[in-house]
Scaffold this active site. Structure first.
Site, PDB file in Angstrom:
ATOM      1  N   GLU A  70      29.141  32.673 -28.941  1.00  0.00           N
ATOM      2  CA  GLU A  70      29.548  31.494 -28.816  1.00  0.00           C
ATOM      3  C   GLU A  70      29.013  30.194 -28.014  1.00  0.00           C
ATOM      4  O   GLU A  70      29.029  29.301 -28.225  1.00  0.00           O
ATOM      5  CB  GLU A  70      31.174  31.407 -28.512  1.00  0.00           C
ATOM      6  N   THR A  95      32.347  20.626 -30.491  1.00  0.00           N
ATOM      7  CA  THR A  95      33.333  21.320 -29.656  1.00  0.00           C
ATOM      8  C   THR A  95      33.368  20.874 -28.112  1.00  0.00           C
ATOM      9  O   THR A  95      34.083  20.446 -27.535  1.00  0.00           O
ATOM     10  CB  THR A  95      33.270  22.841 -29.697  1.00  0.00           C
TER      11      THR A  95
HETATM   12  P1  ADP Z   1      33.659  25.971 -35.500  1.00  0.00           P
HETATM   13  O1  ADP Z   1      35.063  26.015 -34.975  1.00  0.00           O
HETATM   14  O2  ADP Z   1      33.692  25.763 -37.077  1.00  0.00           O
HETATM   15  O3  ADP Z   1      32.910  27.279 -34.930  1.00  0.00           O
HETATM   16  P2  ADP Z   1      31.864  25.047 -33.464  1.00  0.00           P
HETATM   17  O4  ADP Z   1      31.796  23.431 -33.368  1.00  0.00           O
HETATM   18  O5  ADP Z   1      32.648  25.833 -32.271  1.00  0.00           O
HETATM   19  O6  ADP Z   1      32.988  24.905 -34.752  1.00  0.00           O
HETATM   20  O7  ADP Z   1      30.621  25.710 -34.198  1.00  0.00           O
HETATM   21  C1  ADP Z   1      29.755  25.005 -35.271  1.00  0.00           C
HETATM   22  C2  ADP Z   1      28.408  24.699 -34.711  1.00  0.00           C
HETATM   23  O8  ADP Z   1      28.036  26.251 -34.477  1.00  0.00           O
HETATM   24  C3  ADP Z   1      27.582  24.139 -35.851  1.00  0.00           C
HETATM   25  O9  ADP Z   1      26.929  23.137 -35.189  1.00  0.00           O
HETATM   26  C4  ADP Z   1      26.639  25.299 -36.443  1.00  0.00           C
HETATM   27  O10 ADP Z   1      25.322  24.866 -36.672  1.00  0.00           O
HETATM   28  C5  ADP Z   1      26.638  26.174 -35.207  1.00  0.00           C
HETATM   29  N1  ADP Z   1      26.395  27.677 -35.245  1.00  0.00           N
HETATM   30  C6  ADP Z   1      25.584  28.568 -35.180  1.00  0.00           C
HETATM   31  N2  ADP Z   1      25.489  29.635 -35.761  1.00  0.00           N
HETATM   32  C7  ADP Z   1      26.575  29.463 -36.493  1.00  0.00           C
HETATM   33  C8  ADP Z   1      27.157  30.539 -37.538  1.00  0.00           C
HETATM   34  N3  ADP Z   1      26.584  31.875 -37.759  1.00  0.00           N
HETATM   35  N4  ADP Z   1      28.181  29.937 -38.307  1.00  0.00           N
HETATM   36  C9  ADP Z   1      28.572  28.634 -38.120  1.00  0.00           C
HETATM   37  N5  ADP Z   1      28.143  27.917 -37.167  1.00  0.00           N
HETATM   38  C10 ADP Z   1      27.232  28.199 -36.386  1.00  0.00           C
END
Ligand code: ADP
Length: 307
Positions: free
Chosen positions: A127, A182
């Site tokens: 994360e 986030t």
């Molecule tokens: P979510 O609740 O969808 O996880 P976040 O904002 O916490 O939303 O995470 C999304 C962000 O994480 C995006 O900017 C995305 O590019 C990045 N990210 C990195 N790796 C991944 C992944 N394997 N799957 C999805 N998002 C990813």
């Protein structure tokens, strides 16, 4: 030993209103699928058709695998193939689903038989790539399935099987989400809260747990009431108040922001008119000139090896 393993992990909703950073629920709305393949060349590569970072240092699955290679001193390179269904950045635990699938796939690939807490901890490390910090509510739900309560220092995850009749209607608005969503949505949360607000949230959070223990969707839904985080964040979701009002008018027990948003989640039960609730949410977003995708879903089991 197999040279390739595929794991599917579910989407999840974090917070459930008053359980900010503590509660998570796995939902069968969407799934990510991750295949790990051992390679001779000792490096981690990512292949995906989806719009997410392919640099392993910036991808949640990539970070998890790099960290696990280091920790368990495995000698192979790993190719990670990611098939995403969970929309990234909409509060449906997309980054966590990839991290959870990656952690379990590595565990299966090397037959490590890691316990639940350690798997969650290793998935949580991913994360960092999305939120910039480690948090465990979505990954715990995605790894273990069902409803989870996360305590930290030391990490301790408590899982409760949800009522089988619990249903959720989720509306995912078609909005351009900021890159560090986030982080941005954490920035608007008040640093200090009043004792009276904390009492309201604590009592509702406790009732949510009681609702899961008693397998009572109505008690869960009626307790989805958050006077701290939701009021501070709702301005980031056009039409939120209307979406919430409409869903409750249509029979939902409770409505809140899913994770850091912008998806909105309504809690209900299988015998309710779930299509009516979804349509009401859609209308709410339409009121703010925003299209949305609606999904009716139920609690999901956790990450599972499928090949
Ligand atoms: P979510 O609740 O969808 O996880 P976040 O904002 O916490 O939303 O995470 C999304 C962000 O994480 C995006 O900017 C995305 O590019 C990045 N990210 C990195 N790796 C991944 C992944 N394997 N799957 C999805 N998002 C990813």
């Amino acid at each position: 030993m197999a040279s390739s393993v595929t794991v599917r992990a579910p989407s999840s909703t974090a917070n459930l209103g008053p359980g900010f950073d503590v509660f998570g629920l796995a939902v069968d709305a969407f799934f990510d699928e991750i295949t790990l393949t051992k390679t001779k060349e000792k490096k981690v590569t990512i292949t995906t058709k989806d719009n997410i970072p392919t640099n392993p240092n910036h991808n949640t699955a990539g970070l998890v695998i790099q960290n696990m290679i280091k920790k368990f001193r495995t000698k192979d390179g790993i190719q990670i193939t990611i098939k995403k269904e969970v929309p990234a950045g909409f509060g449906m635990g997309s980054s966590a689903a990839s991290a959870a699938a990656a952690a379990l796939a590595f565990d299966k690939l090397y037959r490590l038989n890691l316990d639940d807490n350690l798997l969650v901890e290793l998935a949580g490390f991913g994360e960092k790539a999305s939120a910039g910090s480690v948090h465990y509510d979505n990954v715990a739900a995605s790894v273990l399935g069902g409803f989870v309560i996360v305590r930290t220092d030391p990490l301790d995850v408590i899982k409760i099987d949800p009522p089988t009749s619990l249903r959720m209607c989720i509306a995912v608005p078609k909005l351009a989400v900021p890159k560090k969503k986030t982080k941005v949505s954490r920035g608007v949360i008040p640093k200090k809260i009043s004792l009276s607000d904390s009492i309201i949230n604590l009592s509702n959070a406790a009732a949510i747990v009681a609702g899961f223990m008693r397998k009572d969707p109505e008690m869960i839904g009626n307790s989805i009431r958050d006077v701290i985080v939701e009021p501070a964040r709702q301005h980031m979701i056009p039409g939120f108040a209307k979406v919430k009002y409409n869903a409750i008018e249509a029979g939902a027990f409770g409505v809140t922001i899913s994770g850091a948003g912008p998806s909105v989640i309504a809690f209900s039960k299988s015998s309710a008119n779930l299509k009516k609730i979804s349509a009401a949410m859609e209308k709410g977003f339409a009121h703010a000139k925003t299209d949305c995708l609606t999904v009716i879903c139920k609690p999901s089991k956790g990450a599972t090896k499928i090949r």
